[in-house]
Design a protein around this motif. Structure first.
Motif, mmCIF file in Angstrom:
data_model
loop_
_atom_site.group_PDB
_atom_site.id
_atom_site.type_symbol
_atom_site.label_atom_id
_atom_site.label_comp_id
_atom_site.label_asym_id
_atom_site.label_seq_id
_atom_site.Cartn_x
_atom_site.Cartn_y
_atom_site.Cartn_z
ATOM 1 N N LEU A 1 1.054 6.933 -44.534
ATOM 2 C CA LEU A 1 2.278 6.148 -44.537
ATOM 3 C C LEU A 1 3.316 6.930 -45.324
ATOM 4 C CD1 LEU A 1 3.923 3.531 -44.078
ATOM 5 C CD2 LEU A 1 2.954 2.686 -46.227
ATOM 6 N N TYR B 1 -1.553 1.486 -31.919
ATOM 7 C CA TYR B 1 -2.282 2.708 -32.311
ATOM 8 C C TYR B 1 -3.509 2.949 -31.428
ATOM 9 C CZ TYR B 1 0.820 2.098 -36.216
ATOM 10 O OH TYR B 1 1.955 1.919 -36.977
ATOM 11 N N VAL C 1 6.931 0.944 -39.364
ATOM 12 C CA VAL C 1 6.545 -0.365 -39.895
ATOM 13 C C VAL C 1 7.560 -0.761 -40.956
ATOM 14 C CG1 VAL C 1 4.059 -0.187 -39.445
ATOM 15 C CG2 VAL C 1 4.974 0.666 -41.602
ATOM 16 N N LEU D 1 3.939 4.887 -40.132
ATOM 17 C CA LEU D 1 2.504 4.697 -40.305
ATOM 18 C C LEU D 1 1.789 5.465 -39.197
ATOM 19 C CD1 LEU D 1 0.094 3.275 -41.691
ATOM 20 C CD2 LEU D 1 0.487 1.340 -40.128
ATOM 21 N N VAL E 1 0.051 -5.047 -39.401
ATOM 22 C CA VAL E 1 -0.087 -3.877 -38.538
ATOM 23 C C VAL E 1 -0.582 -4.340 -37.170
ATOM 24 C CG1 VAL E 1 -1.236 -1.660 -38.218
ATOM 25 C CG2 VAL E 1 -0.631 -2.416 -40.532
ATOM 26 N N ASP E 2 0.070 -3.872 -36.124
ATOM 27 C CA ASP E 2 -0.333 -4.168 -34.748
ATOM 28 C C ASP E 2 -1.230 -3.032 -34.267
ATOM 29 O OD1 ASP E 2 -0.651 -4.633 -32.048
ATOM 30 O OD2 ASP E 2 1.494 -4.767 -31.620
ATOM 31 N N ARG E 3 -2.526 -3.270 -34.250
ATOM 32 C CA ARG E 3 -3.486 -2.217 -33.898
ATOM 33 C C ARG E 3 -3.305 -1.709 -32.470
ATOM 34 N NH1 ARG E 3 -8.595 -4.130 -31.448
ATOM 35 N NH2 ARG E 3 -8.346 -6.307 -30.905
ATOM 36 N N GLU F 1 -2.825 -8.104 -34.511
ATOM 37 C CA GLU F 1 -2.282 -7.913 -35.857
ATOM 38 C C GLU F 1 -3.354 -8.112 -36.913
ATOM 39 O OE1 GLU F 1 2.451 -8.718 -35.874
ATOM 40 O OE2 GLU F 1 1.172 -10.385 -36.462
ATOM 41 N N TRP G 1 -7.992 -5.315 -46.368
ATOM 42 C CA TRP G 1 -7.597 -5.636 -44.996
ATOM 43 C C TRP G 1 -8.179 -6.991 -44.595
ATOM 44 C CZ3 TRP G 1 -11.604 -6.471 -41.664
ATOM 45 C CH2 TRP G 1 -12.821 -5.853 -41.956
ATOM 46 N N LEU H 1 1.451 -5.686 -45.582
ATOM 47 C CA LEU H 1 1.898 -5.176 -44.290
ATOM 48 C C LEU H 1 1.153 -5.884 -43.179
ATOM 49 C CD1 LEU H 1 1.707 -2.573 -46.365
ATOM 50 C CD2 LEU H 1 2.150 -1.322 -44.307
#
Length: 191
Positions: free
Chosen positions: A111, A161, A139, A130, A156-158, A182, A39, A154
């Motif tokens: 996922l 969530y 996603v 996701l 990912v827009d935290r 992101e 990450w 990928l």
């Protein structure tokens, strides 16, 4: 006549059995100990990187064509790789806290592929569900497969969530304390 009736009866029995038990594509288990998920998160003043472990996963194929996939990530395994000592421990503790991923109450994320379309010889456009912190959002990403290896990246827009800490989407006037919503996941799978 008896042969014809017997043939029809056998055809009906085996035909119905085949319909009741369709042959699924081949599921190839991911070698979780040999696979990596890296990450990278960004903030106004820089970035941080780390890893997170897969708990389980598989890719599904019809012949050599990717048709599906499903993965579970061990959120409690989140580690930082760009810091050392006290700062590394503090960041990892914070990522596990309720400010970020609340791993005590949400120890896994998942996922599940919902759509796979070939985009080249070894490339696919994938849409999936996701789930992070019990929240599921779609996603989209690309997957490349070469032999027994698969890779994906990928974004990912935290914020989607409910991971709020330091987010300009939830708080005003954070200045250089802003952490961008992101983050990137770079996935290298061994099958």
């Amino acid at each position: 006549m008896k042969k014809t009736i017997l043939s029809l009866a056998l055809t009906a029995v085996f035909g119905l059995t085949a319909l009741a038990n369709p042959i699924d594509g081949e599921k190839k288990a991911v070698k979780v100990d040999e696979s990596t998920v890296t990450w990278k998160a960004y903030k106004v003043t820089g970035s941080h990187t780390g890893t997170i472990a897969l708990k389980s996963g598989n890719l599904e194929f019809d012949g050599d064509k990717l048709t599906g996939g499903e993965f579970v990530v061990d959120m409690t395994s989140i580690t930082n790789t760009d810091l050392e000592g006290e700062y590394k421990g503090k960041l990892e503790g914070h990522l596990n806290s309720d400010d970020f991923f609340a791993t005590a109450t949400n120890p896994t994320s998942s996922l599940v592929f919902t759509k796979v379309e070939a985009s080249g010889k070894n490339s696919y456009k994938v849409t999936g569900d996701l789930t992070i912190k019990g929240i599921t959002k779609p996603v989209a990403f690309d997957v490349s497969i070469y032999g027994s290896k698969a890779t994906a990246t990928l974004k990912v827009d935290r914020a989607a969530y409910n991971v709020k800490y330091g987010s300009g989407s939830f708080f005003d006037n954070l200045g250089d304390k802003t952490i961008y919503d992101e983050f990137d996941l770079v996935v290298d799978l061994q099958l």
